[in-house]
Design a protein around this motif. Structure first.
Motif, PDB file in Angstrom:
ATOM      1  N   GLU A 124       0.840  -1.188   0.000  1.00  0.00           N
ATOM      2  CA  GLU A 124       0.000   0.000   0.000  1.00  0.00           C
ATOM      3  C   GLU A 124       0.881   1.247   0.000  1.00  0.00           C
ATOM      4  O   GLU A 124       2.014   1.226   0.463  1.00  0.00           O
ATOM      5  N   LYS A 125       0.279   2.333  -0.492  1.00  0.00           N
ATOM      6  CA  LYS A 125       1.000   3.604  -0.592  1.00  0.00           C
ATOM      7  C   LYS A 125       1.713   3.949   0.713  1.00  0.00           C
ATOM      8  O   LYS A 125       2.863   4.386   0.714  1.00  0.00           O
ATOM      9  N   LYS A 126       1.028   3.716   1.839  1.00  0.00           N
ATOM     10  CA  LYS A 126       1.605   4.144   3.119  1.00  0.00           C
ATOM     11  C   LYS A 126       2.826   3.320   3.539  1.00  0.00           C
ATOM     12  O   LYS A 126       3.584   3.742   4.416  1.00  0.00           O
ATOM     13  N   SER A 127       3.040   2.171   2.910  1.00  0.00           N
ATOM     14  CA  SER A 127       4.210   1.353   3.253  1.00  0.00           C
ATOM     15  C   SER A 127       5.433   1.709   2.406  1.00  0.00           C
ATOM     16  O   SER A 127       6.496   1.112   2.560  1.00  0.00           O
ATOM     17  N   ILE A 128       5.267   2.661   1.492  1.00  0.00           N
ATOM     18  CA  ILE A 128       6.365   3.043   0.593  1.00  0.00           C
ATOM     19  C   ILE A 128       6.993   4.338   1.110  1.00  0.00           C
ATOM     20  O   ILE A 128       6.331   5.383   1.130  1.00  0.00           O
ATOM     21  N   PRO A 129       8.261   4.294   1.580  1.00  0.00           N
ATOM     22  CA  PRO A 129       8.853   5.496   2.165  1.00  0.00           C
ATOM     23  C   PRO A 129       9.033   6.629   1.151  1.00  0.00           C
ATOM     24  O   PRO A 129       9.295   6.366  -0.027  1.00  0.00           O
ATOM     25  N   VAL A 130       8.866   7.849   1.624  1.00  0.00           N
ATOM     26  CA  VAL A 130       9.081   9.037   0.798  1.00  0.00           C
ATOM     27  C   VAL A 130      10.289   9.780   1.367  1.00  0.00           C
ATOM     28  O   VAL A 130      10.297  10.136   2.539  1.00  0.00           O
ATOM     29  N   VAL A 131      11.306   9.961   0.523  1.00  0.00           N
ATOM     30  CA  VAL A 131      12.566  10.570   0.960  1.00  0.00           C
ATOM     31  C   VAL A 131      12.733  11.922   0.277  1.00  0.00           C
ATOM     32  O   VAL A 131      12.497  12.030  -0.928  1.00  0.00           O
ATOM     33  N   LYS A 132      13.120  12.935   1.047  1.00  0.00           N
ATOM     34  CA  LYS A 132      13.472  14.222   0.425  1.00  0.00           C
ATOM     35  C   LYS A 132      14.995  14.294   0.367  1.00  0.00           C
ATOM     36  O   LYS A 132      15.666  14.212   1.390  1.00  0.00           O
ATOM     37  N   THR A 133      15.536  14.414  -0.829  1.00  0.00           N
ATOM     38  CA  THR A 133      16.997  14.435  -0.962  1.00  0.00           C
ATOM     39  C   THR A 133      17.524  15.854  -0.785  1.00  0.00           C
ATOM     40  O   THR A 133      16.769  16.833  -0.906  1.00  0.00           O
ATOM     41  N   SER A 134      18.843  15.970  -0.559  1.00  0.00           N
ATOM     42  CA  SER A 134      19.446  17.295  -0.362  1.00  0.00           C
ATOM     43  C   SER A 134      19.342  18.141  -1.630  1.00  0.00           C
ATOM     44  O   SER A 134      19.311  19.363  -1.565  1.00  0.00           O
ATOM     45  N   GLY A 135      19.264  17.489  -2.791  1.00  0.00           N
ATOM     46  CA  GLY A 135      19.159  18.236  -4.050  1.00  0.00           C
ATOM     47  C   GLY A 135      17.770  18.752  -4.339  1.00  0.00           C
ATOM     48  O   GLY A 135      17.554  19.449  -5.328  1.00  0.00           O
ATOM     49  N   GLY A 136      16.784  18.383  -3.509  1.00  0.00           N
ATOM     50  CA  GLY A 136      15.437  18.917  -3.692  1.00  0.00           C
ATOM     51  C   GLY A 136      14.473  17.968  -4.383  1.00  0.00           C
ATOM     52  O   GLY A 136      13.407  18.392  -4.838  1.00  0.00           O
ATOM     53  N   GLU A 138      11.883  14.595  -4.362  1.00  0.00           N
ATOM     54  CA  GLU A 138      11.064  13.777  -3.464  1.00  0.00           C
ATOM     55  C   GLU A 138      10.961  12.399  -4.104  1.00  0.00           C
ATOM     56  O   GLU A 138      10.504  12.273  -5.234  1.00  0.00           O
ATOM     57  N   VAL A 139      11.424  11.386  -3.371  1.00  0.00           N
ATOM     58  CA  VAL A 139      11.555  10.051  -3.958  1.00  0.00           C
ATOM     59  C   VAL A 139      10.708   9.043  -3.198  1.00  0.00           C
ATOM     60  O   VAL A 139      10.867   8.883  -1.981  1.00  0.00           O
ATOM     61  N   ARG A 140       9.803   8.385  -3.883  1.00  0.00           N
ATOM     62  CA  ARG A 140       9.077   7.245  -3.312  1.00  0.00           C
ATOM     63  C   ARG A 140       9.916   6.013  -3.612  1.00  0.00           C
ATOM     64  O   ARG A 140      10.118   5.664  -4.779  1.00  0.00           O
ATOM     65  N   VAL A 141      10.381   5.357  -2.561  1.00  0.00           N
ATOM     66  CA  VAL A 141      11.310   4.234  -2.726  1.00  0.00           C
ATOM     67  C   VAL A 141      10.517   2.931  -2.680  1.00  0.00           C
ATOM     68  O   VAL A 141      10.159   2.430  -1.616  1.00  0.00           O
ATOM     69  N   ILE A 142      10.214   2.402  -3.852  1.00  0.00           N
ATOM     70  CA  ILE A 142       9.445   1.156  -3.951  1.00  0.00           C
ATOM     71  C   ILE A 142      10.399  -0.025  -3.778  1.00  0.00           C
ATOM     72  O   ILE A 142      10.130  -0.941  -3.008  1.00  0.00           O
ATOM     73  N   ALA A 143      11.519   0.013  -4.502  1.00  0.00           N
ATOM     74  CA  ALA A 143      12.576  -0.999  -4.344  1.00  0.00           C
ATOM     75  C   ALA A 143      13.912  -0.289  -4.436  1.00  0.00           C
ATOM     76  O   ALA A 143      14.061   0.657  -5.208  1.00  0.00           O
ATOM     77  N   GLY A 144      14.892  -0.755  -3.640  1.00  0.00           N
ATOM     78  CA  GLY A 144      16.197  -0.107  -3.617  1.00  0.00           C
ATOM     79  C   GLY A 144      16.329   0.802  -2.411  1.00  0.00           C
ATOM     80  O   GLY A 144      15.453   0.808  -1.528  1.00  0.00           O
ATOM     81  N   THR A 145      17.409   1.570  -2.366  1.00  0.00           N
ATOM     82  CA  THR A 145      17.708   2.410  -1.209  1.00  0.00           C
ATOM     83  C   THR A 145      18.083   3.815  -1.672  1.00  0.00           C
ATOM     84  O   THR A 145      18.876   3.975  -2.599  1.00  0.00           O
ATOM     85  N   VAL A 146      17.493   4.830  -1.050  1.00  0.00           N
ATOM     86  CA  VAL A 146      17.838   6.231  -1.309  1.00  0.00           C
ATOM     87  C   VAL A 146      18.019   6.916   0.035  1.00  0.00           C
ATOM     88  O   VAL A 146      17.135   6.810   0.906  1.00  0.00           O
ATOM     89  N   SER A 147      19.135   7.596   0.222  1.00  0.00           N
ATOM     90  CA  SER A 147      19.449   8.311   1.474  1.00  0.00           C
ATOM     91  C   SER A 147      19.189   7.421   2.697  1.00  0.00           C
ATOM     92  O   SER A 147      18.634   7.851   3.699  1.00  0.00           O
ATOM     93  N   GLU A 149      17.083   5.089   3.154  1.00  0.00           N
ATOM     94  CA  GLU A 149      15.723   4.523   3.266  1.00  0.00           C
ATOM     95  C   GLU A 149      15.555   3.404   2.242  1.00  0.00           C
ATOM     96  O   GLU A 149      15.726   3.619   1.044  1.00  0.00           O
ATOM     97  N   ARG A 150      15.168   2.237   2.721  1.00  0.00           N
ATOM     98  CA  ARG A 150      15.026   1.085   1.822  1.00  0.00           C
ATOM     99  C   ARG A 150      13.564   0.809   1.515  1.00  0.00           C
ATOM    100  O   ARG A 150      12.715   0.870   2.414  1.00  0.00           O
ATOM    101  N   GLY A 151      13.288   0.552   0.267  1.00  0.00           N
ATOM    102  CA  GLY A 151      11.913   0.266  -0.145  1.00  0.00           C
ATOM    103  C   GLY A 151      11.455  -1.098   0.310  1.00  0.00           C
ATOM    104  O   GLY A 151      12.265  -1.964   0.647  1.00  0.00           O
ATOM    105  N   PRO A 152      10.135  -1.337   0.331  1.00  0.00           N
ATOM    106  CA  PRO A 152       9.585  -2.582   0.863  1.00  0.00           C
ATOM    107  C   PRO A 152       9.745  -3.794  -0.051  1.00  0.00           C
ATOM    108  O   PRO A 152       9.637  -4.923   0.415  1.00  0.00           O
ATOM    109  N   VAL A 153       9.993  -3.602  -1.345  1.00  0.00           N
ATOM    110  CA  VAL A 153      10.111  -4.744  -2.258  1.00  0.00           C
ATOM    111  C   VAL A 153      11.520  -5.322  -2.134  1.00  0.00           C
ATOM    112  O   VAL A 153      12.504  -4.648  -2.439  1.00  0.00           O
TER     113      VAL A 153
END
Ligand code: MN
Length: 268
Positions: A124-136, A138-147, A149-153
């Motif tokens: 569900e949408k709420k289980s997908i982390p949203v990351v704000k990067t320093s460059g500005g 906004e990333v929804r991380v479905i799979a993989g890692t950003v800053s 934060e690791r996605g649920p897949v």
């Protein structure tokens, strides 16, 4: 083009990309603001040998399959389905608030997992982390890692990354493509520069990256929203007909023979 029973689809990745974009087989961007453009949906059809990843942006997709499972994928939700040895399902899109848009990606399975037990993973949408990067961005991380934060897949054969990235005007997003992975961006709306050429890519454009490169995406006067997807190539023969993707023609013949005989869906 039309798919299923007449759903309007923009096919961003298809048969001709099989070698270049291994392990990805297909990317469909479907949607409509008119009922006739989708309401007949994707009636009962088989899948074997790969995975389908459905990401709804607007509207919903109701699904029902041969194992008796059913459910609704809502806006912002992801369904990662491993067809494996085979499922027969129907997928019926419908509008919400007068809008419908979704993406379906097909990712191949390695030979040794093609006949694995079918599984569904719903996020569900709420289980997908949203990351704000320093460059500005906004990333929804479905799979993989950003800053960090690791996605649920997780635990998918091709070790995928799947990011949904929104950027305001005059911002920048940097991301490393893993060594030996195939990677692409697909623009959903707006426009951005995806390299240093000064050229911009806008809605429905597919941008393919080099493995191991650091991608730098920049916006100027417009915002942008795009997906970034990466995965490990399988480097195996691809035999593909309709909605079955195997390694040999013989396996395809067998699959469609089983569909006709009613023995396609296996007990595990
Ligand atoms: Mn399907």
């Amino acid at each position: 083009m039309q798919e299923g029973a007449g759903v309007l689809v923009h096919r961003a990745i298809g048969h001709e990309d099989t070698n270049r974009l291994d392990p990805f087989l297909m990317l469909d961007d479907f949607g409509s603001t008119r009922k006739e453009g989708y309401e007949a949906g994707f009636p009962s059809h088989p899948h074997r040998g790969f995975e389908t990843v459905t990401y709804m942006l607007k509207g919903e997709m109701e699904h029902r399959d041969s194992t008796g499972r059913s459910g609704i994928i809502g806006p912002g939700d992801v369904q990662w389905m491993t067809a494996g040895s085979g499922i027969i399902h129907e997928e019926m899109p419908r509008m919400k608030g007068g809008e419908l848009r979704g993406l379906q990606l097909w990712a191949n399975l390695p030979a040794k997992k093609k006949m694995t037990e079918p599984t569904y993973r719903g996020y569900e949408k709420k289980s997908i982390p949203v990351v704000k990067t320093s460059g500005g961005a906004e990333v929804r991380v479905i799979a993989g890692t950003v800053s960090g934060e690791r996605g649920p897949v997780r635990d998918v054969a091709i070790d995928p990354e799947y990011l949904d990235i929104s950027m305001n005007p005059d911002t920048e997003f940097r991301h490393d493509v893993p060594e030996e992975h195939t990677a692409f961006a697909y623009v959903l709306e707006g426009e951005a520069e995806f390299d240093d050429s000064g050229e911009t890519a806008s809605a429905r454009v597919l941008v393919v990256f080099e493995s191991g490169e650091q991608i730098v995406v920049r916006t100027k006067g417009e915002p942008v929203r795009f997906i970034f997807v990466a995965g490990k190539p399988l480097k195996e023969p691809v035999a593909w007909r309709g909605s079955v993707v195997m390694n040999t023609q013989e396996e395809l013949r067998q699959a469609y023979q089983e569909v006709r005989a009613g023995t396609f869906v296996k007990q595990h």
